[in-house]
Design an enzyme around this catalytic site. Structure first.
Site, PDB file in Angstrom:
ATOM      1  NE  ARG A 164      23.206  26.369  41.968  1.00  0.00           N
ATOM      2  CZ  ARG A 164      21.923  26.369  42.318  1.00  0.00           C
ATOM      3  NH1 ARG A 164      21.419  25.331  42.932  1.00  0.00           N
ATOM      4  NH2 ARG A 164      21.156  27.412  42.045  1.00  0.00           N
ATOM      5  CD  GLN A 165      24.860  26.464  34.151  1.00  0.00           C
ATOM      6  OE1 GLN A 165      24.881  26.046  32.994  1.00  0.00           O
ATOM      7  NE2 GLN A 165      24.064  27.445  34.540  1.00  0.00           N
ATOM      8  CE  LYS A 171      25.145  15.041  46.784  1.00  0.00           C
ATOM      9  NZ  LYS A 171      24.383  16.245  47.075  1.00  0.00           N
ATOM     10  NE  ARG A 217      23.465  16.966  43.130  1.00  0.00           N
ATOM     11  CZ  ARG A 217      22.462  17.439  43.852  1.00  0.00           C
ATOM     12  NH1 ARG A 217      21.215  17.170  43.482  1.00  0.00           N
ATOM     13  NH2 ARG A 217      22.683  18.174  44.919  1.00  0.00           N
ATOM     14  CG  ASP A 263      25.660  21.743  50.767  1.00  0.00           C
ATOM     15  OD1 ASP A 263      26.762  22.084  50.277  1.00  0.00           O
ATOM     16  OD2 ASP A 263      24.870  20.989  50.181  1.00  0.00           O
ATOM     17  CB  ALA A 306      15.441  21.340  50.686  1.00  0.00           C
TER      18      ALA A 306
END
Length: 317
Positions: free
Chosen positions: A100-101, A196, A198, A222, A228
């Site tokens: 994710r990075q 969306k 964050r 996803d 979650a």
């Protein structure tokens, strides 16, 4: 398989031994013998307990929780295989952690997906087999071949058994639209996606829904479900917008922190995942269905060893 002289060997470490055993059954190749122990201070000690000289090795290990320990096991195993004169070291990573990075989103941040790629190559990996990288461009972080298999066909085949007349596939964010579209195309159903934002890591706010979910069975797809937070908020909003039923599916059920509690208290009637990550008992959910990736990985292993094309597996139904 073409060759029967057992110049191919499979090994597994501790992260997902059940999946490895299933892969071994599908390939007809028994798992090789190795031991993983620890010194008193926690250092990992690995011993390969059979000759592997000149062999094509496939070592199976998801870099999931505990990610640092599983990653070190894998790196040490690769080093041991290299020093034992393995011909090729093919690393099968059903779930690739630290993905994710994958870029510098702000100043002074690491790119851990690239760091892990460097570590695997330096240790001696000659090829990587994986499923649903969080960002496809991670393949370019490697200078060795990378085969990224896809979870969408497996998930699509499951939902094909449902009543497709009222299905709609939902992407939880803009970045997931491509994945949702691929699944929708396979099922010949419409898509929707959530707009969306964050405010902070592991926190999400849904601003709007693009698409008509009224009186539909909405299936959120996803690659990873971690805490979650996204799917809980999404399921609530989908219901508010008139969805008759909400399901969710993903390839990698990380399910960390409050994930289980959030899913159980959400509007989600069924969660469908694959077994790229081995889940302990406390992460088992009553309404969760687990699909196996073992046949897909076993076929990929056979094709790599026999020098056959792997590309057709990327979209295999």
């Amino acid at each position: 398989m073409k060759n029967t002289n057992q110049k191919i060997k499979l090994f597994t470490l501790n992260s997902n031994s059940c999946l490895a055993e299933e892969i071994a059954k599908h390939t007809g190749i028994p798992l090789g013998s190795c031991s993983v122990k620890k010194f008193s201070d926690g250092e990992i000690q690995i011993n390969i307990e059979e000759s592997i000289r000149g062999c094509d090795i496939f070592v199976i290990q998801s870099t999931s929780d505990p990610i640092n320990e599983n990653l070190m096991e894998l790196l040490i195993m690769i080093d041991a295989l290299k020093r034992a004169s393995a011909k090729n070291i093919n690393v099968v990573i059903p779930y690739y952690g630290y993905a994710r990075q994958d870029r510098k989103a702000s100043a002074r941040e690491p790119i851990t997906a690239k760091l892990v790629a460097n570590l695997l190559e330096t240790a001696g990996a000659s090829r990587v087999l994986t499923i649903d990288l969080h960002a496809p461009q991670i393949q370019g972080f490697f200078d060795v071949p990378v085969d990224q298999l896809l979870g969408v066909p497996i998930l699509s085949n499951y939902f094909r058994q449902k009543n497709k007349n009222d299905l709609i596939i939902v992407a939880p964010d803009n970045g997931g639209v491509y994945r949702a579209r691929k699944m929708a195309e396979r099922l010949n159903v419409p898509i929707a996606f959530l707009d969306k934002r964050r405010p902070e890591p592991n926190s999400v706010e849904v601003m709007n829904i693009i698409g008509d979910v009224g009186n539909k069975h909405a299936v959120i797809i996803d690659d990873i479900i971690d805490t979650a937070g996204t799917i809980k908020v999404a399921s609530r909003v989908l219901k508010q917008y008139g969805a008759r039923k909400v399901s969710a599916c993903c390839t990698h059920p990380v399910l960390s922190g409050p994930a289980v509690e959030r899913i159980e208290s959400s509007e989600i009637e069924e969660l469908v995942v694959t077994n790229t990550i081995s889940l302990p008992n406390e992460k088992q959910i009553d309404n969760m269905t687990t699909l196996s990736v073992a046949p897909l990985l076993a076929e990929a292993i056979k094709r790599v060893y026999d020098n056959l094309s792997v590309s057709e597996l990327f979209e295999k139904s």
